[in-house]
Motif scaffolding. Structure first.
Motif, PDB file in Angstrom:
ATOM      1  N   PRO A  52       0.788  -1.231   0.000  1.00 21.09           N
ATOM      2  CA  PRO A  52       0.000   0.000   0.000  1.00 21.09           C
ATOM      3  C   PRO A  52       0.827   1.291   0.000  1.00 21.09           C
ATOM      4  N   SER A  53       2.114   1.235   0.333  1.00 19.43           N
ATOM      5  CA  SER A  53       2.882   2.481   0.488  1.00 19.43           C
ATOM      6  C   SER A  53       3.290   3.050  -0.860  1.00 19.43           C
ATOM      7  N   SER A  54       3.864   4.266  -0.804  1.00 17.01           N
ATOM      8  CA  SER A  54       4.511   4.867  -1.970  1.00 17.01           C
ATOM      9  C   SER A  54       6.004   4.830  -1.701  1.00 17.01           C
ATOM     10  N   VAL A  55       6.774   4.373  -2.646  1.00 18.54           N
ATOM     11  CA  VAL A  55       8.207   4.162  -2.368  1.00 18.54           C
ATOM     12  C   VAL A  55       8.929   5.439  -1.973  1.00 18.54           C
ATOM     13  N   TYR A  56       8.389   6.612  -2.419  1.00 25.42           N
ATOM     14  CA  TYR A  56       9.077   7.870  -2.107  1.00 25.42           C
ATOM     15  C   TYR A  56       8.595   8.468  -0.785  1.00 25.42           C
ATOM     16  N   ALA A  57       7.584   7.849  -0.139  1.00 31.05           N
ATOM     17  CA  ALA A  57       7.077   8.406   1.117  1.00 31.05           C
ATOM     18  C   ALA A  57       8.047   8.096   2.251  1.00 31.05           C
ATOM     19  N   GLN A  58       8.038   9.011   3.250  1.00 28.28           N
ATOM     20  CA  GLN A  58       8.934   8.804   4.371  1.00 28.28           C
ATOM     21  C   GLN A  58       8.548   7.539   5.129  1.00 28.28           C
ATOM     22  N   GLY A  59       9.530   6.733   5.468  1.00 26.37           N
ATOM     23  CA  GLY A  59       9.255   5.533   6.256  1.00 26.37           C
ATOM     24  C   GLY A  59       8.713   4.366   5.444  1.00 26.37           C
ATOM     25  N   ALA A  60       8.598   4.549   4.117  1.00 22.84           N
ATOM     26  CA  ALA A  60       8.072   3.447   3.290  1.00 22.84           C
ATOM     27  C   ALA A  60       9.056   2.276   3.310  1.00 22.84           C
ATOM     28  N   PRO A  61       8.562   1.046   3.278  1.00 24.72           N
ATOM     29  CA  PRO A  61       9.485  -0.083   3.228  1.00 24.72           C
ATOM     30  C   PRO A  61      10.324  -0.039   1.951  1.00 24.72           C
ATOM     31  N   PHE A  62      11.569  -0.398   2.075  1.00 28.78           N
ATOM     32  CA  PHE A  62      12.446  -0.317   0.898  1.00 28.78           C
ATOM     33  C   PHE A  62      13.190  -1.630   0.723  1.00 28.78           C
ATOM     34  N   VAL A  63      13.823  -1.766  -0.444  1.00 28.72           N
ATOM     35  CA  VAL A  63      14.617  -2.963  -0.700  1.00 28.72           C
ATOM     36  C   VAL A  63      16.083  -2.584  -0.585  1.00 28.72           C
ATOM     37  N   ASP A  64      16.818  -3.351   0.173  1.00 30.93           N
ATOM     38  CA  ASP A  64      18.246  -3.134   0.300  1.00 30.93           C
ATOM     39  C   ASP A  64      18.895  -3.480  -1.047  1.00 30.93           C
ATOM     40  N   PRO A  65      19.603  -2.501  -1.690  1.00 28.69           N
ATOM     41  CA  PRO A  65      20.186  -2.792  -3.013  1.00 28.69           C
ATOM     42  C   PRO A  65      21.108  -4.016  -2.995  1.00 28.69           C
ATOM     43  N   ALA A  66      21.612  -4.381  -1.818  1.00 29.91           N
ATOM     44  CA  ALA A  66      22.498  -5.562  -1.720  1.00 29.91           C
ATOM     45  C   ALA A  66      21.779  -6.821  -2.213  1.00 29.91           C
TER      46      ALA A  66
END
Ligand SMILES: Nc1ncnc2c1ncn2[C@@H]1O[C@H](COP(=O)(O)OP(=O)(O)OP(=O)(O)O)[C@@H](O)[C@H]1O
Ligand SMILES: O=c1[nH]c(=O)c2[nH+]cn([C@@H]3O[C@H](COP(=O)(O)O)[C@@H](O)[C@H]3O)c2[nH]1
Ligand SMILES: NC(=O)CC[C@H](N)C(=O)O
Ligand SMILES: [Mg+2]
Length: 525
Positions: A61-75
């Motif tokens: 449900p989040s927006s990737v650019y929103a603060q605190g949104a879950p992200f993927v570690d580029p690793a």
């Protein structure tokens, strides 16, 4: 506690809070590749520790650019594991690798026209124009370096991409839903071509693997199996019996929360059908006493979970005593735990605790047994397939589920002997009429619930009554993770309602639950 034996190399579905993470895992399994779900809070190390054959990043449900949104570690993208991003997962992948993601101003919900500019590996076999099911407000505007853009739509400048060299793929739409007609094809392209997987896993594969694992785990120890006569424990018992033969004794606990006729049915039909050694424990007083005064659902579930184990401990002592000097200790407890029980109980892996299934989240901390749970990675329909392959009789394999805590979680309020009697009578009528109407195969199960703390005014025999409502909760489902309420014929509902209000004392109203799951769960507690 000995850990449950491991499953085959999984395709991990990383759950970003998607409505469809379960569905993705199921579709992967339908493509004959084993799959498991993990929460997005898993670190890359935790994921790699599972030795994944591939990784799928789910929607969310989040927006990737929103603060605190879950992200993927580029690793994650450096690990050499093939990755497919879906919707949010696609956007998160694009952002992590240097692409741009923004709101388009044109949200796409539902069936959406997609133009395939080049099929690449991911969309091989797709026509230039196709309809795909979308549900998003953000879109990838520029793909990261090294990626080929495969498709676009009105609201998604980049609707699919791939980097074959790095084995990274993504789609904006939802290939896992049936409304994306070419969705399964794209998933299979990813699994077979993208990740080079064979597609040779079936629920039946579980049999040989699990028999070997059970033998290794149990050795020549004695084992008991909590047997309810339901699908899961019957299939688990059949597997363990094949693995270790008469080291196994099945234990059926009569906790007083059973439906009418259940004890007799298990004692008679189950033993006749399977020939297993069965011990029946009469534990009615133990459970009733422990539950007295409690009405909170989670408290009830934990008490039931604990008392089940106490009953199994007693059974184990009895078995050892009966065997005299020839008897070794009973160290292992077999349970018919399934994947949904684990997921709903919180799974210990960061997923939300919806309710503590007695056999997982309801287990006491001082559990002495090592658990043997050969079905822990499977969904119900997969367990049914395993059961059929093992030759478990159809009457057992096709049975509707009945929860271990039984009527205890269908009395909303405190459990008393009198309330159990009321509910048991109402339940027997509903079951009898549904069977008579030939509806058993159409419904997944139909909990009958007593709202013990609610009363309403009625009129019966020209007099005022002040009785309890009974709720009918007929549901249809594939695996109990999602469900819809079953549209039962009105005339059948009418018969059930008339009979319950006429025949069951203290009940003056019958109501129908018309809620899907989500938002409601199947059981009321
Ligand atoms: N009355 C019981 N006596 C002994 N063990 C039980 C009883 N009820 C449940 N269990 C144990 O708890 C597990 C989970 O119960 P659950 O109801 O999910 O499975 P099931 O009864 O085997 O199958 P189904 O879902 O078809 O009812 C069972 O597999 C079994 O090991
Ligand atoms: O053995 C069980 N122990 C439990 O504690 C338990 N709670 C729910 N259920 C059954 O699980 C399925 C999903 O139920 P819910 O939608 O209510 O979570 C449905 O089939 C429920 O009947 C249980 N089974
Ligand atoms: N279904 C999704 O994954 C949606 C992703 C994101 N929240 C969007 O609206 O674009
Ligand atoms: Mg059951």
């Amino acid at each position: 506690m000995t850990p449950t034996p491991s499953a085959p190399r999984p395709v991990l579905v990383v759950d970003f809070g998607a409505q469809y993470a379960q569905l993705i895992a199921r579709r992967v399994r339908e493509a004959k590749v084993y799959s498991e779900i993990v929460p997005h809070t898993f670190t890359v190390e935790q994921m790699l520790a599972k030795d994944p054959a591939a990784i799928i990043l789910s929607g969310g449900p989040s927006s990737v650019y929103a603060q605190g949104a879950p992200f993927v570690d580029p690793a994650l993208f450096e690990a050499g594991v093939p990755v497919l991003g879906i919707c949010y997962g696609f956007q998160a992948m694009a952002k992590a690798l240097g692409g741009t993601v923004a709101q388009t101003g044109l949200s796409e919900y539902g069936g959406t026209a997609v133009e395939v500019c080049q099929a690449g590996a991911l969309l091989a076999g797709s026509p230039d124009q196709q309809t795909a099911w979308m549900s998003h407000g953000d879109a990838v505007h520029a793909a990261p370096e090294g990626f080929e853009v495969l498709a676009t739509s009105a609201g998604s400048p980049v609707a699919a991409f791939e980097d074959i060299g790095r084995r990274l793929y993504g789609v904006q739409w939802h290939p896992e839903v049936k409304h994306s007609p070419l969705g399964q094809k794209a998933l299979e392209n990813f699994l077979y071509q993208g990740a080079g997987l064979a597609g040779d896993w079936t629920p039946g594969n579980v049999i040989a693997d699990q028999i070997a694992l059970i033998r290794e785990q149990v050795g020549d120890s004695r084992v008991i199996c909590g047997l309810s006569g339901g699908v899961d424990s019957s299939v688990a018992a059949a597997l363990v019996q094949q693995a270790v033969g008469d080291q196994l004794t099945c234990v059926f606990v009569d906790h007083g929360l059973l439906r009418a006729g259940e004890v007799e049915q298990v004692e008679r039909d189950f033993v006749a059908a399977t020939g297993v050694k069965l011990v029946v424990m009469d534990e009615k007083q133990r459970f009733l006493a422990a539950l007295a005064g409690h009405s909170d659902p989670e408290t009830k579930r934990k008490i039931i979970g604990r008392e089940f184990i106490r009953a199994f401990e007693q059974a184990a002592r009895d078995i050892v005593a009966d065997a005299g000097e020839h008897g070794g200790e009973v160290k292992f407890l077999v349970q018919g735990t399934l994947y949904p029980d684990v997921v709903e109980s919180g799974g210990g892996e960061g997923t939300a605790n919806i309710k503590s299934h007695h056999n997982v989240g309801g287990l006491p901390d001082d559990l002495q047994f090592s658990l043997v749970e050969p079905l822990r990675a499977l969904f119900k329909d997969e367990v049914r397939a395993v059961g059929r392959e093992l030759g478990v009789p159809e009457v057992i394999v096709a049975r509707q589920p009945f929860p271990g805590p039984g009527l205890g979680i269908r009395i909303v309020g405190e459990i008393t002997a009198e309330r159990l009697e009321i509910l048991r009578a109402a339940d027997a009528i509903a079951r009898e009429e549904l069977t008579k109407a030939g509806l058993d195969d159409e419904i997944w199960q139909c909990p009958v619930v007593l709202l013990a703390d609610v009363r309403s005014v009625g009129v019966q025999g020209d007099g005022r009554t002040y009785g309890h409502p009974i709720v009918l909760r007929p549901v249809s489902s594939e695996d109990a993770m999602t469900a819809d309420w079953t549209r039962l014929p009105y005339d059948v509902l009418a018969i059930i309602s008339t009979r319950i209000t006429n025949e069951v004392k203290d009940v003056n109203r019958v109501v129908l639950d018309v809620t899907s799951k989500p938002p409601g769960t199947i059981e009321w507690e």
